[in-house]
Motif scaffolding. Structure first.
Motif, PDB file in Angstrom:
ATOM      1  N   GLN A  17     -21.363  12.791 -40.454  1.00  0.00           N
ATOM      2  CA  GLN A  17     -22.790  12.324 -40.583  1.00  0.00           C
ATOM      3  C   GLN A  17     -23.368  12.200 -39.411  1.00  0.00           C
ATOM      4  O   GLN A  17     -22.756  10.990 -38.746  1.00  0.00           O
ATOM      5  N   MET A  18     -24.493  12.473 -38.869  1.00  0.00           N
ATOM      6  CA  MET A  18     -25.213  12.049 -37.748  1.00  0.00           C
ATOM      7  C   MET A  18     -26.058  10.792 -38.365  1.00  0.00           C
ATOM      8  O   MET A  18     -26.829  10.924 -39.172  1.00  0.00           O
ATOM      9  N   CYS A  19     -26.114   9.922 -37.293  1.00  0.00           N
ATOM     10  CA  CYS A  19     -27.031   8.658 -37.493  1.00  0.00           C
ATOM     11  C   CYS A  19     -27.623   8.463 -36.307  1.00  0.00           C
ATOM     12  O   CYS A  19     -27.442   8.655 -35.183  1.00  0.00           O
ATOM     13  N   ASP A  20     -28.793   7.590 -36.463  1.00  0.00           N
ATOM     14  CA  ASP A  20     -29.369   7.081 -35.177  1.00  0.00           C
ATOM     15  C   ASP A  20     -28.791   5.877 -34.921  1.00  0.00           C
ATOM     16  O   ASP A  20     -27.612   5.397 -35.203  1.00  0.00           O
ATOM     17  N   GLU A  21     -29.279   5.201 -33.857  1.00  0.00           N
ATOM     18  CA  GLU A  21     -28.760   3.894 -33.071  1.00  0.00           C
ATOM     19  C   GLU A  21     -28.571   2.935 -34.008  1.00  0.00           C
ATOM     20  O   GLU A  21     -27.803   1.820 -33.849  1.00  0.00           O
ATOM     21  N   HIS A  22     -29.239   2.749 -35.349  1.00  0.00           N
ATOM     22  CA  HIS A  22     -29.207   1.767 -36.380  1.00  0.00           C
ATOM     23  C   HIS A  22     -28.152   2.017 -37.356  1.00  0.00           C
ATOM     24  O   HIS A  22     -28.066   1.297 -38.271  1.00  0.00           O
ATOM     25  N   GLY A  23     -27.666   3.328 -37.249  1.00  0.00           N
ATOM     26  CA  GLY A  23     -26.572   3.556 -38.330  1.00  0.00           C
ATOM     27  C   GLY A  23     -27.154   4.360 -39.286  1.00  0.00           C
ATOM     28  O   GLY A  23     -26.714   4.633 -40.449  1.00  0.00           O
ATOM     29  N   ARG A  24     -28.633   4.876 -39.364  1.00  0.00           N
ATOM     30  CA  ARG A  24     -29.270   5.254 -40.519  1.00  0.00           C
ATOM     31  C   ARG A  24     -28.807   7.002 -40.365  1.00  0.00           C
ATOM     32  O   ARG A  24     -29.250   7.504 -39.249  1.00  0.00           O
ATOM     33  N   ARG A  25     -28.665   7.552 -41.539  1.00  0.00           N
ATOM     34  CA  ARG A  25     -28.532   8.927 -41.679  1.00  0.00           C
ATOM     35  C   ARG A  25     -29.568   9.901 -41.413  1.00  0.00           C
ATOM     36  O   ARG A  25     -30.803   9.255 -41.460  1.00  0.00           O
ATOM     37  N   ARG A  26     -29.324  11.188 -41.165  1.00  0.00           N
ATOM     38  CA  ARG A  26     -30.220  12.244 -41.070  1.00  0.00           C
ATOM     39  C   ARG A  26     -30.272  13.221 -42.251  1.00  0.00           C
ATOM     40  O   ARG A  26     -29.002  14.004 -42.644  1.00  0.00           O
ATOM     41  N   LEU A  27     -31.287  13.434 -42.930  1.00  0.00           N
ATOM     42  CA  LEU A  27     -31.277  14.605 -43.875  1.00  0.00           C
ATOM     43  C   LEU A  27     -31.737  15.964 -43.122  1.00  0.00           C
ATOM     44  O   LEU A  27     -32.489  15.794 -42.285  1.00  0.00           O
ATOM     45  N   VAL A  28     -31.540  16.836 -43.699  1.00  0.00           N
ATOM     46  CA  VAL A  28     -31.746  18.153 -43.009  1.00  0.00           C
ATOM     47  C   VAL A  28     -33.063  18.721 -43.324  1.00  0.00           C
ATOM     48  O   VAL A  28     -33.948  19.454 -42.542  1.00  0.00           O
ATOM     49  N   GLY A  29     -33.576  18.099 -44.460  1.00  0.00           N
ATOM     50  CA  GLY A  29     -34.891  18.457 -44.936  1.00  0.00           C
ATOM     51  C   GLY A  29     -34.818  18.680 -46.489  1.00  0.00           C
ATOM     52  O   GLY A  29     -33.749  18.504 -46.999  1.00  0.00           O
ATOM     53  N   VAL A  30     -35.938  19.122 -46.879  1.00  0.00           N
ATOM     54  CA  VAL A  30     -36.033  19.625 -48.394  1.00  0.00           C
ATOM     55  C   VAL A  30     -35.600  21.055 -48.328  1.00  0.00           C
ATOM     56  O   VAL A  30     -36.535  21.945 -48.086  1.00  0.00           O
ATOM     57  N   LEU A  31     -34.700  21.342 -49.347  1.00  0.00           N
ATOM     58  CA  LEU A  31     -34.154  22.644 -49.314  1.00  0.00           C
ATOM     59  C   LEU A  31     -34.548  23.550 -50.487  1.00  0.00           C
ATOM     60  O   LEU A  31     -34.449  24.561 -50.796  1.00  0.00           O
ATOM     61  N   GLY A  32     -35.454  22.818 -51.430  1.00  0.00           N
ATOM     62  CA  GLY A  32     -35.652  23.303 -52.907  1.00  0.00           C
ATOM     63  C   GLY A  32     -35.732  21.916 -54.022  1.00  0.00           C
ATOM     64  O   GLY A  32     -35.905  21.232 -53.450  1.00  0.00           O
ATOM     65  N   ARG A  33     -35.906  22.604 -55.017  1.00  0.00           N
ATOM     66  CA  ARG A  33     -35.970  21.834 -56.207  1.00  0.00           C
ATOM     67  C   ARG A  33     -35.035  22.047 -57.386  1.00  0.00           C
ATOM     68  O   ARG A  33     -34.577  23.091 -57.423  1.00  0.00           O
ATOM     69  N   THR A  34     -34.692  21.115 -57.871  1.00  0.00           N
ATOM     70  CA  THR A  34     -33.630  21.210 -58.953  1.00  0.00           C
ATOM     71  C   THR A  34     -34.269  21.788 -60.082  1.00  0.00           C
ATOM     72  O   THR A  34     -33.491  22.498 -60.965  1.00  0.00           O
ATOM     73  N   GLY A  35     -35.308  21.494 -60.627  1.00  0.00           N
ATOM     74  CA  GLY A  35     -36.106  21.995 -61.904  1.00  0.00           C
ATOM     75  C   GLY A  35     -37.028  23.016 -61.718  1.00  0.00           C
ATOM     76  O   GLY A  35     -36.804  24.057 -60.606  1.00  0.00           O
ATOM     77  N   GLU A  36     -37.883  23.215 -62.610  1.00  0.00           N
ATOM     78  CA  GLU A  36     -38.939  24.326 -62.742  1.00  0.00           C
ATOM     79  C   GLU A  36     -40.122  24.233 -61.867  1.00  0.00           C
ATOM     80  O   GLU A  36     -40.968  25.130 -61.622  1.00  0.00           O
ATOM     81  N   ALA A  37     -40.240  22.854 -61.569  1.00  0.00           N
ATOM     82  CA  ALA A  37     -41.487  22.649 -60.915  1.00  0.00           C
ATOM     83  C   ALA A  37     -41.344  23.132 -59.497  1.00  0.00           C
ATOM     84  O   ALA A  37     -40.501  23.233 -58.612  1.00  0.00           O
TER      85      ALA A  37
END
Length: 403
Positions: free
Chosen positions: A293-313
């Motif tokens: 996992q890629m993190c910043d200097e404070h150890g916080r991780r990085r999300l790739v972004g929003v890839l979609g939705r799990t439901g019908e909305a």
């Protein structure tokens, strides 16, 4: 990394005591939370680290709404919001309750700046979210909302507005108005923009950056506020401070470190808490070539972004549209035999078309247009058709994010 509560304490021991105290308070106030903790074999008096909550069942939006409606009366709110249903929720207490100031600072906000807020102020919380954050960050708000773009562009120029918050497509619309009025990129005063609530394809980002030097994407929700944001240092979006973010397996609900899953949040506080809340958004952690996992200097991780939705909305113009909302808005229109919503995208703007079949051939377009505007809060083209495609979904998303 990952302890949502630790940021308010001065030591791990103090954080553990505080976490235990808050969870005891929440379990007493919310029977559904108490039941979820019990089902996971957890005693709130013995919970000393947020990672002990990983076995707690994920809470859905409907479950959260029910819990908050029974518990939110315990604090005094500055604002109350309405979402489709209708559902009424209170603004959490605090100077920056949705915690967006962090992302604004990262984007370039300086105390004393004027920032135009182009999120809606009517009933939904988005406008208030950024209004409070801009003020908390020491800047001045230009509360534009969604209105006359000509007047907004004039105010941007007259006031030397340096910052923007809103949809990326709306910023593009303001830039187009400014260009039509003869303004050049060098004359456009906005220097940074924090955009969210809809995708930011690369061609749109490039078009915006021709006018605004710094354009940063952020990710948040009405329930949590800030979740993650681009910091301009590495790819992806770094998780916000003060909130525990997980990506969880869709089948088991267990946190995962690689691969795609649902974004699950914990925001542990006595008012408006989130305990393993499932956003319905799909994402993944950004990893390097070695799978770490890629993190910043404070150890916080990085999300790739929003890839979609799990439901019908699906998200339309920055707001979620669910099939049950569409049904609730139109099901009792006399003479309506069938309908569907088709969502397309042109010039970086979502377009909505309601196709319908009339039982008698009567033109129902005006009635349907008004119902959609009043119940779903957006305007749609309404088109009568002879029949709808067989097996068509109620919501048909035909958008391409490549252009």
């Amino acid at each position: 990394m990952g302890n949502a509560f630790r940021g308010s304490a001065t030591s791990d021991d103090e954080a553990s005591v505080g976490l235990t105290d808050v969870l005891q308070h929440l379990a007493l106030a919310d029977q559904s939370l108490a039941a979820r903790l019990e089902a996971a074999g957890l005693d709130p008096t013995q919970i000393q680290d947020v990672r002990q909550l990983d076995d707690v069942a994920i809470e859905t939006k409907d479950e959260l709404v029910a819990a908050r409606q029974s518990g939110q009366k315990h604090w005094t709110a500055q604002r109350v919001f309405q979402s489709p249903g209708p559902i009424y929720e209170l603004q959490p207490p605090g100077e920056d309750p949705w915690r967006w100031a962090e992302a604004l600072y990262s984007a370039g906000l300086q105390p004393g700046d004027i920032v135009i807020n182009c999120f809606g102020y009517h009933l939904s919380p988005a406008g208030a979210m950024f209004d409070t954050a801009i003020i908390a960050a020491g800047a001045t708000v230009l509360p534009a909302g969604i209105g006359s773009q000509q007047l907004q562009v004039q105010a941007i120029r007259d006031l030397g507005t340096r910052g923007y918050v809103g949809l990326p497509s709306y910023l593009k619309a303001l830039i187009d108005v400014a260009a039509d009025q003869g303004t050049t990129p060098a004359e456009f005063p906005i220097r940074y923009a924090l955009v969210t609530a809809e995708p930011l394809p690369e061609d749109l980002r490039r078009a915006l950056e021709e006018w605004v030097p710094t354009v940063r994407m952020a990710y948040g929700s009405a329930e949590a506020g800030l979740i993650a944001y681009e910091d301009g240092i590495e790819a992806g979006m770094v998780e916000g401070a003060g909130i525990d973010v997980q990506v969880c397996d869709l089948a088991t609900g267990a946190p995962i470190t690689q691969g795609e899953g649902e974004v699950v949040l914990s925001l542990i506080r006595k008012e408006a808490p989130l305990i393993r809340f499932g956003t319905g958004d799909l994402s993944a952690w950004l990893t390097n070539e070695q799978g770490q996992q890629m993190c910043d200097e404070h150890g916080r991780r990085r999300l790739v972004g929003v890839l979609g939705r799990t439901g019908e909305a699906i998200k339309v113009r920055g707001m979620f549209l669910h099939p049950r909302q569409a049904v609730g808005a139109l099901e009792d229109v006399a003479g309506l035999a069938a309908f569907r919503f088709v969502i397309t995208r042109r010039n970086h703007r979502d377009e909505v078309r309601c196709e319908y079949v009339s039982q008698t051939g009567e033109d129902l377009s005006e009635v349907l247009h008004d119902r959609i505007r009043d119940a779903l809060r957006f305007n749609a083209e309404v088109q009568q058709v002879q029949e709808l495609p067989a097996e068509s979904s109620l919501l048909v998303d035909q958008r391409s994010w490549d252009t």
